[in-house]
Design a protein around this motif. Structure first.
Motif, short mmCIF file in Angstrom:
data_model
loop_
_atom_site.label_atom_id
_atom_site.label_comp_id
_atom_site.label_asym_id
_atom_site.label_seq_id
_atom_site.Cartn_x
_atom_site.Cartn_y
_atom_site.Cartn_z
N PHE A 1 62.10 18.53 87.33
CA PHE A 1 62.60 17.52 86.40
C PHE A 1 61.62 16.36 86.27
O PHE A 1 60.93 16.02 87.23
CB PHE A 1 63.96 16.99 86.88
N ASN A 2 61.58 15.76 85.08
CA ASN A 2 60.71 14.60 84.89
C ASN A 2 61.41 13.34 85.40
O ASN A 2 62.52 13.39 85.95
CB ASN A 2 60.29 14.47 83.42
N ALA A 3 60.76 12.20 85.21
CA ALA A 3 61.29 10.94 85.73
C ALA A 3 62.62 10.56 85.09
O ALA A 3 63.39 9.78 85.65
CB ALA A 3 60.26 9.83 85.53
N GLN A 4 62.91 11.11 83.91
CA GLN A 4 64.15 10.84 83.21
C GLN A 4 65.26 11.83 83.57
O GLN A 4 66.36 11.78 83.02
CB GLN A 4 63.93 10.87 81.69
N GLY A 5 64.94 12.74 84.50
CA GLY A 5 65.94 13.72 84.93
C GLY A 5 66.08 14.91 84.01
O GLY A 5 67.06 15.66 84.10
N GLU A 6 65.11 15.12 83.12
CA GLU A 6 65.16 16.23 82.17
C GLU A 6 64.35 17.41 82.70
O GLU A 6 63.25 17.24 83.23
CB GLU A 6 64.59 15.78 80.82
N SER A 7 64.88 18.61 82.54
CA SER A 7 64.17 19.81 82.95
C SER A 7 62.92 19.98 82.10
O SER A 7 62.99 19.93 80.87
CB SER A 7 65.08 21.03 82.82
N ILE A 8 61.79 20.20 82.74
CA ILE A 8 60.52 20.31 82.02
C ILE A 8 60.26 21.73 81.55
O ILE A 8 59.92 21.98 80.39
CB ILE A 8 59.35 19.84 82.90
N PHE A 9 60.43 22.68 82.46
CA PHE A 9 60.04 24.07 82.21
C PHE A 9 61.23 25.01 82.04
O PHE A 9 61.03 26.21 81.88
CB PHE A 9 59.21 24.59 83.38
N GLY A 10 62.46 24.47 82.07
CA GLY A 10 63.60 25.35 82.21
C GLY A 10 63.65 25.86 83.64
O GLY A 10 62.88 25.42 84.50
N ALA A 11 64.55 26.77 83.92
CA ALA A 11 64.76 27.20 85.30
C ALA A 11 64.52 28.70 85.47
O ALA A 11 64.90 29.51 84.63
CB ALA A 11 66.18 26.87 85.75
N ILE A 12 63.87 29.04 86.57
CA ILE A 12 63.85 30.41 87.06
C ILE A 12 65.17 30.61 87.80
O ILE A 12 65.47 29.87 88.74
CB ILE A 12 62.67 30.66 88.00
N GLU A 13 65.97 31.56 87.37
CA GLU A 13 67.26 31.83 88.02
C GLU A 13 67.39 33.33 88.22
O GLU A 13 67.53 34.08 87.26
CB GLU A 13 68.43 31.32 87.17
N GLN A 14 67.34 33.77 89.48
CA GLN A 14 67.32 35.19 89.77
C GLN A 14 68.27 35.55 90.90
O GLN A 14 68.46 34.77 91.83
CB GLN A 14 65.89 35.63 90.12
#
Length: 340
Positions: A318-331
């Motif tokens: 997450f960036n400094a604003q709490g936003e996901s930058i790359f999305g998530a790897i979820e496995q």
């Protein structure tokens, strides 16, 4: 700029431009149908891709569609070259300490690197399939860069200019197969099945001050079975930065556009006389193996088990604003049964 590859009937998927908040996307077949094509023709297509991106982020693209991370492949579903380093030497040192082995001084000055299988990468939300739990399945949370063409023998300064995109990695490892392979003196093969990458890859300017010119400086979060397992900062204790890793890979051969260079398991130094687990105030770990090594050093034996059927791992930044930058790897782990 943020880019992703949607799964399609084509093996290399469909390149899309993704909005900054990861909510919308636009396919751009008239500019570049695949990520590899975009990388091969970066100087020509980057301005057009950026124009689409700016229009998408400002809400001016009538052709925008909802972006679903679960429909993504890894940004490059397959690549010409995938090499993973061990930039966080603290991780290597812990592993060797736990088995009573001395670490050669050269490890602090010359990067370790292996060339992994790049012909098939897992989608970021695909199951991790393994034949048996006895192989010691582990995740490894990392950062990776994608390069343009790199000349043989380039300097680290020159290599820095070749970095086009940044993404996250789950470098899947079969820990119990590693000792036997290394004992042969010829490196990894069976112990390193297909890796997966974040749904989205981003250009350096997208990271803002979190890109210091050579590396990303943000916490990398690994959530294992619903509990935060690790949050080390990727900018701390990185002995070899990305330009240095690229230059190392290019010492004796040139690298082609689309080459992926990984950081290795992100690891921060922690005092063993202090709590290291996240739940106790530490930064935790980016793989199970490191937690097991610390357990051996602190308590004399490892108690944390490697991944089992049904276990799940989520890797995100997450960036400094709490936003996901790359999305998530979820496995999720799926044990498909023993070899007949």
């Amino acid at each position: 700029m943020k880019l992703a590859t949607l799964q399609s009937h084509q093996r290399d998927g469909q390149l899309v431009v993704v909005s900054r908040d990861l909510s919308q996307c636009v396919a751009v077949p008239g500019i570049a149908n695949t990520m590899q094509y975009a990388l091969d023709h970066w100087l020509q297509v980057e301005p057009d891709l950026k124009e689409v991106y700016l229009g998408l982020c400002s809400g001016k693209r009538a052709d925008a569609k909802p972006f679903n991370q679960a429909l993504c492949h890894s940004p490059l579903p397959r690549a010409y070259h995938w090499a993973d380093g061990s930039a966080y030497v603290n991780h290597v040192e812990l592993v060797r300490k736990a088995r009573g082995a001395q670490m050669p001084p050269s490890f602090w000055t010359d990067p370790l690197m292996y060339q992994g299988g790049s012909d098939t990468f897992l989608a970021p939300h695909a199951a991790i399939e393994v034949r048996t739990e006895q192989w010691g399945l582990d995740f490894e949370a990392e950062v990776a860069v994608i390069t343009g063409d790199v000349s043989v023998g380039c300097s680290a300064k020159e290599a820095a200019h070749s970095i086009k995109l940044v993404m996250l990695v789950n470098d899947v490892s079969l820990r119990n197969l590693i000792p036997g392979e290394l004992a042969k003196g010829f490196g990894f093969y069976q112990a390193k099945p297909s890796s997966s990458f974040s749904p989205v890859a981003v250009t350096l300017d997208e990271l803002g001050p979190a890109w210091d010119g050579t590396k990303v400086v943000l916490p990398l979060l690994s959530t294992y079975n619903g509990h935060l397992f690790g949050r080390p900062n990727t900018g701390a204790d990185m002995t070899f930065n990305f330009p240095q890793l690229i230059a190392h890979a290019a010492k004796t051969r040139s690298l082609v556009a689309g080459t992926i260079i990984g950081s290795g398991t992100v690891s921060n130094k922690q005092h063993l006389d202090m709590p290291t687990e996240v739940e106790k105030g530490g930064v935790g770990y980016s793989c199970i193996a490191e937690r097991r090594m610390i357990e051996i050093l602190k308590y004399g034996e490892a108690t944390t088990q490697f991944m089992r059927h049904g276990d799940d791992i989520k890797i995100e930044m997450f960036n400094a604003q709490g936003e996901s930058i790359f999305g998530a790897i979820e496995q999720t782990v799926h044990v498909v049964g023993a070899i007949p």
